[in-house]
Design a protein around this motif. Structure first.
Motif, PDB file in Angstrom:
ATOM      1  N   ARG A  40       0.795  -0.884  -0.022  1.00  0.00           N
ATOM      2  CA  ARG A  40      -0.128   0.018   0.168  1.00  0.00           C
ATOM      3  C   ARG A  40       1.044   1.067   0.055  1.00  0.00           C
ATOM      4  O   ARG A  40       2.000   1.077   0.400  1.00  0.00           O
ATOM      5  CB  ARG A  40      -0.928  -0.084   1.093  1.00  0.00           C
ATOM      6  N   PHE A  41       0.357   2.488  -0.464  1.00  0.00           N
ATOM      7  CA  PHE A  41       0.916   3.540  -0.225  1.00  0.00           C
ATOM      8  C   PHE A  41       0.984   4.192   1.330  1.00  0.00           C
ATOM      9  O   PHE A  41       0.169   3.813   1.940  1.00  0.00           O
ATOM     10  CB  PHE A  41       0.199   4.761  -0.988  1.00  0.00           C
ATOM     11  N   ARG A  42       2.242   4.705   1.636  1.00  0.00           N
ATOM     12  CA  ARG A  42       2.181   5.397   3.055  1.00  0.00           C
ATOM     13  C   ARG A  42       2.494   6.781   2.970  1.00  0.00           C
ATOM     14  O   ARG A  42       2.982   7.480   3.912  1.00  0.00           O
ATOM     15  CB  ARG A  42       3.440   4.609   3.538  1.00  0.00           C
ATOM     16  N   ALA A  43       2.304   7.260   1.706  1.00  0.00           N
ATOM     17  CA  ALA A  43       2.304   8.808   1.682  1.00  0.00           C
ATOM     18  C   ALA A  43       1.462   9.603   2.495  1.00  0.00           C
ATOM     19  O   ALA A  43       0.342   9.250   2.652  1.00  0.00           O
ATOM     20  CB  ALA A  43       2.296   9.088   0.104  1.00  0.00           C
ATOM     21  N   PRO A  44       2.056  10.807   2.960  1.00  0.00           N
ATOM     22  CA  PRO A  44       1.103  11.419   3.796  1.00  0.00           C
ATOM     23  C   PRO A  44       0.123  12.354   2.967  1.00  0.00           C
ATOM     24  O   PRO A  44       0.057  12.545   1.764  1.00  0.00           O
ATOM     25  CB  PRO A  44       2.109  12.561   4.454  1.00  0.00           C
ATOM     26  N   ARG A  45      -1.158  12.746   3.670  1.00  0.00           N
ATOM     27  CA  ARG A  45      -2.116  13.298   3.139  1.00  0.00           C
ATOM     28  C   ARG A  45      -1.700  14.945   2.723  1.00  0.00           C
ATOM     29  O   ARG A  45      -0.899  15.492   3.410  1.00  0.00           O
ATOM     30  CB  ARG A  45      -3.368  13.528   4.250  1.00  0.00           C
ATOM     31  N   VAL A  46      -2.259  15.302   1.937  1.00  0.00           N
ATOM     32  CA  VAL A  46      -2.082  16.827   1.303  1.00  0.00           C
ATOM     33  C   VAL A  46      -3.155  17.596   2.067  1.00  0.00           C
ATOM     34  O   VAL A  46      -4.176  17.263   1.989  1.00  0.00           O
ATOM     35  CB  VAL A  46      -2.028  17.097  -0.350  1.00  0.00           C
ATOM     36  N   GLU A  47      -2.556  18.860   2.421  1.00  0.00           N
ATOM     37  CA  GLU A  47      -3.494  19.826   3.085  1.00  0.00           C
ATOM     38  C   GLU A  47      -4.671  20.186   2.210  1.00  0.00           C
ATOM     39  O   GLU A  47      -4.298  20.593   1.018  1.00  0.00           O
ATOM     40  CB  GLU A  47      -2.815  21.009   3.917  1.00  0.00           C
ATOM     41  N   TYR A  64       0.542  14.307  -6.720  1.00  0.00           N
ATOM     42  CA  TYR A  64      -0.386  13.847  -5.747  1.00  0.00           C
ATOM     43  C   TYR A  64      -1.210  12.708  -6.336  1.00  0.00           C
ATOM     44  O   TYR A  64      -1.223  12.627  -7.553  1.00  0.00           O
ATOM     45  CB  TYR A  64      -1.460  15.240  -5.736  1.00  0.00           C
ATOM     46  N   PHE A 102      -6.194  14.081  -1.275  1.00  0.00           N
ATOM     47  CA  PHE A 102      -4.894  13.945  -1.924  1.00  0.00           C
ATOM     48  C   PHE A 102      -3.946  13.371  -1.163  1.00  0.00           C
ATOM     49  O   PHE A 102      -3.725  13.598   0.001  1.00  0.00           O
ATOM     50  CB  PHE A 102      -4.446  15.161  -2.681  1.00  0.00           C
ATOM     51  N   ILE A 103      -2.901  12.389  -1.516  1.00  0.00           N
ATOM     52  CA  ILE A 103      -1.794  12.056  -0.900  1.00  0.00           C
ATOM     53  C   ILE A 103      -0.659  12.414  -1.870  1.00  0.00           C
ATOM     54  O   ILE A 103      -0.673  12.620  -2.849  1.00  0.00           O
ATOM     55  CB  ILE A 103      -1.735  10.644  -0.444  1.00  0.00           C
ATOM     56  N   ASP A 104       0.540  12.823  -0.938  1.00  0.00           N
ATOM     57  CA  ASP A 104       1.670  13.298  -1.778  1.00  0.00           C
ATOM     58  C   ASP A 104       2.463  12.138  -2.023  1.00  0.00           C
ATOM     59  O   ASP A 104       3.648  11.670  -1.318  1.00  0.00           O
ATOM     60  CB  ASP A 104       2.483  14.251  -0.891  1.00  0.00           C
ATOM     61  N   GLN A 160       6.376  11.635  -1.719  1.00  0.00           N
ATOM     62  CA  GLN A 160       7.191  10.987  -0.484  1.00  0.00           C
ATOM     63  C   GLN A 160       6.653   9.393  -0.242  1.00  0.00           C
ATOM     64  O   GLN A 160       6.692   9.190   0.651  1.00  0.00           O
ATOM     65  CB  GLN A 160       6.418  11.856   0.786  1.00  0.00           C
ATOM     66  N   GLU A 161       6.930   8.703  -1.554  1.00  0.00           N
ATOM     67  CA  GLU A 161       6.885   7.419  -1.383  1.00  0.00           C
ATOM     68  C   GLU A 161       8.328   6.895  -1.704  1.00  0.00           C
ATOM     69  O   GLU A 161       9.161   7.480  -2.479  1.00  0.00           O
ATOM     70  CB  GLU A 161       5.998   6.877  -2.507  1.00  0.00           C
ATOM     71  N   ASN A 194       9.002   0.815  -2.196  1.00  0.00           N
ATOM     72  CA  ASN A 194       7.641   0.726  -1.967  1.00  0.00           C
ATOM     73  C   ASN A 194       6.705   0.854  -3.227  1.00  0.00           C
ATOM     74  O   ASN A 194       5.677   0.129  -3.506  1.00  0.00           O
ATOM     75  CB  ASN A 194       6.897   1.587  -0.929  1.00  0.00           C
ATOM     76  N   VAL A 231       4.045  -1.651  -4.828  1.00  0.00           N
ATOM     77  CA  VAL A 231       2.537  -1.209  -5.250  1.00  0.00           C
ATOM     78  C   VAL A 231       2.498  -1.569  -6.566  1.00  0.00           C
ATOM     79  O   VAL A 231       1.432  -1.983  -7.048  1.00  0.00           O
ATOM     80  CB  VAL A 231       2.392   0.294  -4.937  1.00  0.00           C
TER      81      VAL A 231
END
Lengths: 406, 406
Positions: free
Chosen positions: A393-400, B40, B54-56, B59-60, B64, B68
């Motif tokens: 799975r992706f583990r990337a952070p959310r974008v604001e 994104y 959105f996820i960024d 930053q993967e 990973n 994926v």
């Protein structure tokens, strides 16, 4: 004095992906002993014996045997006939006429029973013959066996299918029901549990024939999972029954056909899946409910093999010949687990296997009766074999957010 | 002047086994260009865009991303929403607010239409943005494409399933019906044809949405095959319809739900298979008739991959970025077959793909409309990829009968 004569091999019951490994294991091992003068294959199991439909497997090339070994389903073709005493007497008559001294029958608990009766006829008539039952079944329900050849590969299919449908449902949401073979034992349905990798992964619920199935509990279980994850992936054994042992599929549906063994045919018609999906839709008012019945795809899917299963299926065939020729014994080859993980092969009396069904032991089923335990997962893991693709799975952070700040 | 800004990637529609190859192909390629400042991922397709979910992906980790890429189903999750003009206007608003300059939408013909409308909004407002549609669908029904990413792996699943069930039916006899996805185009059902190796192998009959389905012809076809081989293996596309275009499943059954696109849901309920099996049993008086609905297993089965499909799915993602950054173009990436076998990638106008359905051409279907042609087999062969297990049979001679001489 060592027993000299021909050998016959037959395959009975539903096919598996590795049943030909056992067959070729017998052939290749039998070729090594001068005691075995010819190796016959009976076409369509015991039917081929009473009709004398034999092929001379001694006249196969090694390369073709290699290719047949990794071909799914019964290369000698199969039968659903469950012989009674008279039928077994006919079998014995033909074997004797052809001077067969070694009879190898690859099959499940019904085939073991046939081997047992034929062995009794031979002994009663004082005809010297070795009779060996070689285990196979995707149901994993043979007594004395830690597990059976055929189970590992079918379990791997179920695991890979659920791994995919879990990801599918994660992407699109909803409820998914997969109906898995196993009329009396839940081992194959339980194999779906291996698809779970992340905490929220399915299968979230697993229903087995070993525990009574109640619709109200089912609704409650599904609603709980759905509320928590927005989806619910469910593995259901085709053999689930109510507290009185009445199969759910016959409890709610009519127009069912029965097979030659008097068993209701519940594979290959999708009735149970449709029934459960309809009931969930009506009761829980959830719109996207899907049910797949794995049916015949799950037992002979080309190339879905556990390497462990292949190896062991080959070995039970080889051991069958060694037990009969070198130890001059009759009985059923049985798999015992030693260490973590290796196996040992025993020869057990026919009566320990014939006509009996092994069920999932209590320590493999959780208290709620709607999933498996860690003990089962540990049991299953080595049987699935090596090289299974890991999902990620992706583990990337959310974008604001900009427009719709929360 | 080169366009500098963020990129958004989304995945729409039903998942495939290789859709994440395209996704990771876009990400890895996009990282190479300083023009693309951030990458994104929109969660749940266009729904994720209008909700700014959105996820960024910048930053993967590379490792990973590799994992994926070979994970089936949409790693960014999917949606069944089919945006109208207003919805697309909302999409555009969010993209603009986040200063997105590159929009990559991986999906089928509906997704292509969404990309087309969003592109129109951007152009109408004079907002500089590159919009690229990246093809995917197991249905293989996108116009201009020789074939689509996702088809090869799903086709391989269908082929491997039929290879197994053909052997299963050969061992035990009877009639087998496999219902395969494909509402409007029969490409996926037609892939079952690759399972045939020996002259008497199934599938013996293949029914496609491109030809009208008539029950009487069906009965006749099946009886002929059954009389000849003692078994009949049949591949049926879920979308088969009568001469007036009425789907067979709706013609004979009620109680069907419709999905958000107004399409009848015919996967994941087993209705068509049960219908055809019941009709055959009643009409032909053949006892052993089995039907499996491949359902959701066929599109995301873990590890059932065509290496050719994986490679091409990756490449359409890479090409999407190259077309947008290096050629500064908008449109839909399309696969063209060159030589035997290689492919070339073109960028075609959205309108050539959007909302359109490619059907099986006439030269791929036999005159009786119940099977495929050699031309189709030649077309399919390279798409299935390498390393498919060959099946083998015994070639040993018969043994002469003793008791029951003929």
């Amino acid at each position: 004095m060592s027993l000299i004569g021909k050998a016959v091999i037959a395959q009975g019951g539903g096919p598996t992906s590795v049943i030909n490994q056992s067959l070729v294991g017998i052939i290749e091992e039998a070729k090594k002993y001068p005691e075995i003068t010819r190796i016959y294959g009976a076409l369509h199991g015991v039917e081929g014996i009473i009709h004398e439909d034999f092929i001379d497997l001694t006249q196969e090339t090694r390369r073709n045997l290699d290719d047949v070994a990794h071909t799914p389903s019964s290369a000698l073709l199969a039968t659903r006939v469950k012989p009674d005493k008279d039928y077994c007497c006919e079998i014995f008559k033909v074997l004797k006429a052809h001077e067969i001294r070694y009879f190898f029958y690859i099959g499940g608990n019904d085939s073991s029973d046939t081997a047992r009766i034929v062995d009794e006829y031979a002994k009663a008539e004082g005809y010297r013959m070795r009779v060996i039952h070689v285990p196979k079944t995707i149901d994993n329900d043979l007594c004395t066996n830690d597990h059976t050849p055929g189970y590992g590969s079918a379990a791997r299919f179920v695991m890979q299918a659920f791994s995919g449908t879990n990801l599918d449902m994660r992407a699109l949401g909803g409820i998914y029901i997969g109906i898995i073979m196993g009329r009396n034992a839940g081992f194959l349905a339980a194999a779906a549990s291996a698809a779970k990798q992340y905490e929220d992964d399915g299968p979230h619920l697993i229903y087995l024939p070993e525990r009574p199935f109640e619709l109200d509990t089912f609704y409650k279980d599904v609603q709980e999972v759905y509320d928590r994850y927005g989806r619910c992936v469910i593995a259901v054994s085709e053999g689930i029954a109510d507290a009185n042992g009445v199969p759910i599929v016959t409890k709610y549906l009519e127009e069912l056909e029965k097979d030659a063994h008097g068993n209701t045919n519940i594979s290959g018609n999708g009735a149970l899946g449709k029934l459960l999906a309809d009931k969930l839709k009506n009761k829980l008012k959830i719109r996207r409910v899907r049910a797949d019945t794995f049916g015949y795809i799950q037992r002979c899917f080309l190339g879905c093999l556990s390497d462990t299963d292949c190896k062991e299926a080959r070995e039970v065939g080889e051991k069958a010949v060694q037990f009969s020729v070198l130890q001059e014994k009759d009985g059923s080859v049985s798999i015992r687990r030693i260490g973590n993980y290796a196996v040992q092969y025993d020869l057990v009396p026919f009566a320990a296997v014939a006509g009996l069904t092994k069920k999932m032991p209590d320590e493999f089923i959780n208290d709620s009766g709607n999933n498996v335990t860690t003990a089962f997962r540990d049991y299953l893991r080595p049987l699935l074999g090596n090289g299974i693709l890991k999902v990620a799975r992706f583990r990337a952070p959310r974008v604001e957010k900009i427009l719709y700040k929360e």
